[in-house]
Design an enzyme around this catalytic site. Structure first.
Site, short mmCIF file in Angstrom:
data_model
loop_
_atom_site.label_atom_id
_atom_site.label_comp_id
_atom_site.label_asym_id
_atom_site.label_seq_id
_atom_site.Cartn_x
_atom_site.Cartn_y
_atom_site.Cartn_z
N SER A 8 0.86 -1.19 0.00
CA SER A 8 0.00 0.00 0.00
C SER A 8 0.89 1.23 0.00
O SER A 8 2.06 1.15 0.39
CB SER A 8 -0.93 -0.02 1.22
OG SER A 8 -0.20 -0.30 2.39
N GLU A 10 1.26 5.50 0.81
CA GLU A 10 0.72 6.64 1.56
C GLU A 10 1.06 7.96 0.85
O GLU A 10 2.19 8.17 0.42
CB GLU A 10 1.33 6.63 2.97
CG GLU A 10 0.79 7.75 3.85
CD GLU A 10 1.15 7.54 5.30
OE1 GLU A 10 0.99 6.42 5.81
OE2 GLU A 10 1.61 8.52 5.92
N THR A 41 -2.95 11.06 4.28
CA THR A 41 -2.81 11.57 5.66
C THR A 41 -3.81 12.69 5.94
O THR A 41 -4.42 13.27 5.04
CB THR A 41 -1.38 12.06 5.94
OG1 THR A 41 -1.10 13.14 5.06
CG2 THR A 41 -0.35 10.95 5.75
N TYR A 42 -3.90 12.99 7.23
CA TYR A 42 -4.88 13.96 7.73
C TYR A 42 -4.08 14.91 8.62
O TYR A 42 -3.50 14.47 9.61
CB TYR A 42 -5.89 13.16 8.56
CG TYR A 42 -7.17 13.84 8.93
CD1 TYR A 42 -8.21 13.92 8.01
CD2 TYR A 42 -7.35 14.35 10.20
CE1 TYR A 42 -9.40 14.51 8.37
CE2 TYR A 42 -8.55 14.94 10.57
CZ TYR A 42 -9.57 15.01 9.64
OH TYR A 42 -10.76 15.59 10.00
N ALA A 44 -2.53 17.63 11.26
CA ALA A 44 -2.75 17.80 12.69
C ALA A 44 -3.98 18.65 12.97
O ALA A 44 -4.16 19.72 12.38
CB ALA A 44 -1.52 18.44 13.32
N GLY A 100 -3.31 11.49 16.55
CA GLY A 100 -2.74 12.70 15.97
C GLY A 100 -2.09 13.55 17.03
O GLY A 100 -1.97 13.15 18.20
N ASP A 101 -1.65 14.72 16.64
CA ASP A 101 -0.99 15.65 17.57
C ASP A 101 -1.67 17.00 17.44
O ASP A 101 -2.01 17.42 16.33
CB ASP A 101 0.49 15.80 17.22
CG ASP A 101 1.23 14.47 17.39
OD1 ASP A 101 1.21 13.94 18.51
OD2 ASP A 101 1.79 13.97 16.39
N ALA A 115 -6.13 7.23 20.61
CA ALA A 115 -6.67 6.56 19.42
C ALA A 115 -7.61 5.40 19.76
O ALA A 115 -8.54 5.12 19.00
CB ALA A 115 -5.53 6.06 18.53
N HIS A 141 6.62 4.93 20.92
CA HIS A 141 6.11 6.27 20.63
C HIS A 141 6.87 7.30 21.48
O HIS A 141 7.11 7.07 22.67
CB HIS A 141 4.59 6.32 20.95
CG HIS A 141 3.97 7.63 20.57
ND1 HIS A 141 3.81 8.67 21.46
CD2 HIS A 141 3.50 8.10 19.38
CE1 HIS A 141 3.24 9.70 20.84
NE2 HIS A 141 3.04 9.37 19.58
N LYS A 157 -5.60 -0.57 22.03
CA LYS A 157 -6.11 0.02 20.78
C LYS A 157 -6.53 -1.08 19.80
O LYS A 157 -7.57 -0.98 19.16
CB LYS A 157 -4.99 0.90 20.20
CG LYS A 157 -5.30 1.65 18.97
CD LYS A 157 -4.30 2.79 18.75
CE LYS A 157 -2.89 2.35 18.45
NZ LYS A 157 -2.03 3.47 18.06
N GLN A 168 5.23 2.83 12.41
CA GLN A 168 6.14 3.93 12.11
C GLN A 168 7.32 3.31 11.38
O GLN A 168 7.62 2.12 11.58
CB GLN A 168 6.60 4.58 13.44
CG GLN A 168 7.46 5.80 13.29
CD GLN A 168 6.78 6.85 12.44
OE1 GLN A 168 6.86 6.79 11.21
NE2 GLN A 168 6.10 7.79 13.07
N PHE A 208 12.98 14.57 10.65
CA PHE A 208 11.71 13.89 10.85
C PHE A 208 11.87 12.74 11.85
O PHE A 208 11.01 12.52 12.71
CB PHE A 208 11.19 13.39 9.50
CG PHE A 208 9.76 12.97 9.56
CD1 PHE A 208 8.79 13.85 10.00
CD2 PHE A 208 9.38 11.70 9.18
CE1 PHE A 208 7.46 13.46 10.08
CE2 PHE A 208 8.07 11.29 9.26
CZ PHE A 208 7.10 12.17 9.71
N HIS A 258 3.89 -1.16 3.68
CA HIS A 258 3.20 0.12 3.47
C HIS A 258 4.28 1.18 3.22
O HIS A 258 5.11 1.44 4.09
CB HIS A 258 2.38 0.46 4.72
CG HIS A 258 1.63 1.76 4.62
ND1 HIS A 258 0.44 1.90 3.94
CD2 HIS A 258 1.91 3.00 5.11
CE1 HIS A 258 0.00 3.14 4.03
NE2 HIS A 258 0.89 3.84 4.74
#
Ligand code: FAD
Length: 280
Positions: A8, A10, A41-42, A44, A100-101, A115, A141, A157, A168, A208, A258
């Site tokens: 997949s 992104e 993606t969506y 923040a 999200g943040d 989440a 995380h 979750k 990640q 990043f 992914h």
């Protein structure tokens, strides 16, 4: 090794009509690899909501499967409910559910804290309509109290109703294998798909990685750093390292790959060619 596992891709939403056209070309070039879906993606706090919706619509219109990401921090139940309804009306049946943040300067966390609450809410509101993916962090995380607590949170979750997870990115395969093994020992046998980050730009990757808590091994950082502005050498080493990582992951029997494409097709296509992914 099984290079026929699902893959997949992104994307992040583009800001202009011209950007959208370019992304459609990238998408079409990648389509020769028969991806299971393209995720979008969506931003923040929902900052790219419109862009995500439009990008997902364009993917669907072109006849491909699309999975919007949806983050819940800073949102109300009502706003999440209406976006879920919109996704359903767009024919979407797969979603990447995230906390999200909060964007910097924002304080209002809204009606969801984590989440797992979003996953529960999606299941309560829409039953089994969506295939729900969640995020996993083999290298922990960055805000987690410790690795054990982070794993417990991940398990909560998954048990809230997620179907599978995407990790990640990581460069150390052992971090992924230990993570999957720990999940299995805790009774989680759902697919945990490795997230793959192609390497094309060292300074961007280093910045990043600092932020999201992904470790670049010292030997790799030192070698990439030594190339300075020599982008061709960075890309060549990156291609070799990431192709080898993917081959090893496939040999371990991962349930898919992914790719974080960064809205580019070239490097992802080269990696997939190197590892023998079937081309249409
Ligand atoms: P959670 O699973 O809620 O975890 C967040 C932190 O809280 C962790 O430290 C966890 O240990 C802790 N925690 C979790 N549940 C509990 C609980 N019940 N009680 C106490 N502590 C808890 N960001 C975006 O803005 N947009 C995107 O589209 C996007 N896509 C992503 C896709 C993938 C595959 C990945 C891996 C990350 C993505 N992110 C995205 C980044 C993500 O939003 C951040 O990493 C964010 O900080 C955490 O989101 P989460 O869904 O993993 O949070």
């Amino acid at each position: 090794m099984n290079p026929q596992q699902p893959i997949s891709f992104e994307f992040f939403p583009t800001k202009t009509a011209e950007g959208a056209k370019k992304l459609a070309l990238v998408r079409d070039k990648l389509s020769v690899l028969n991806p299971l879906y393209y995720s979008v993606t969506y931003g923040a706090g929902g900052s790219t909501q419109e862009g995500t919706i439009n990008t997902v619509a364009s993917i669907k219109e072109a006849g491909y499967s699309a999975a919007p990401h949806l983050s819940c921090i800073g949102s109300t139940r009502e706003s999440i409910k209406s976006i879920l309804e919109l996704f359903i009306s767009q024919g979407i049946d797969r979603i990447v559910a995230l906390r999200g943040d909060l964007p910097s300067g924002h304080r209002d966390v809204g009606e969801f804290r984590y989440a797992n609450e979003l996953v529960e809410f999606i299941r309560a509101e829409t039953g089994d309509h969506f295939h729900i993916e969640v995020a996993a962090y083999p290298e922990v995380h960055p805000q987690a109290k410790n690795a054990r607590v982070d794993l417990d949170n991940f398990i909560r979750k998954m048990n809230a109703g997620a179907n599978s997870a995407i990790t990640q990115y990581f460069f150390n395969i052992d971090s992924y294998l230990y993570f999957v093994d720990s999940c299995k020992k805790a009774g989680i046998d759902k697919p945990i798909v490795p997230g793959i980050m192609p390497i094309t730009n060292y300074s961007r990757l280093a910045g990043f990685s600092d932020m999201c808590g992904a470790e670049i091994p010292r030997w790799l950082a030192k070698r990439l750093e030594s190339y300075g502005d020599d982008i061709d050498s960075i890309k060549a080493l990156g291609l070799e390292v990431i192709s080898s990582l993917c081959e090893k992951l496939l040999a371990e029997g991962v349930p898919g790959l992914h790719f974080y494409t960064l809205n580019q097709s070239k490097t992802t296509l080269e990696i997939c060619k190197n590892i023998g992914i079937k081309i249409n």
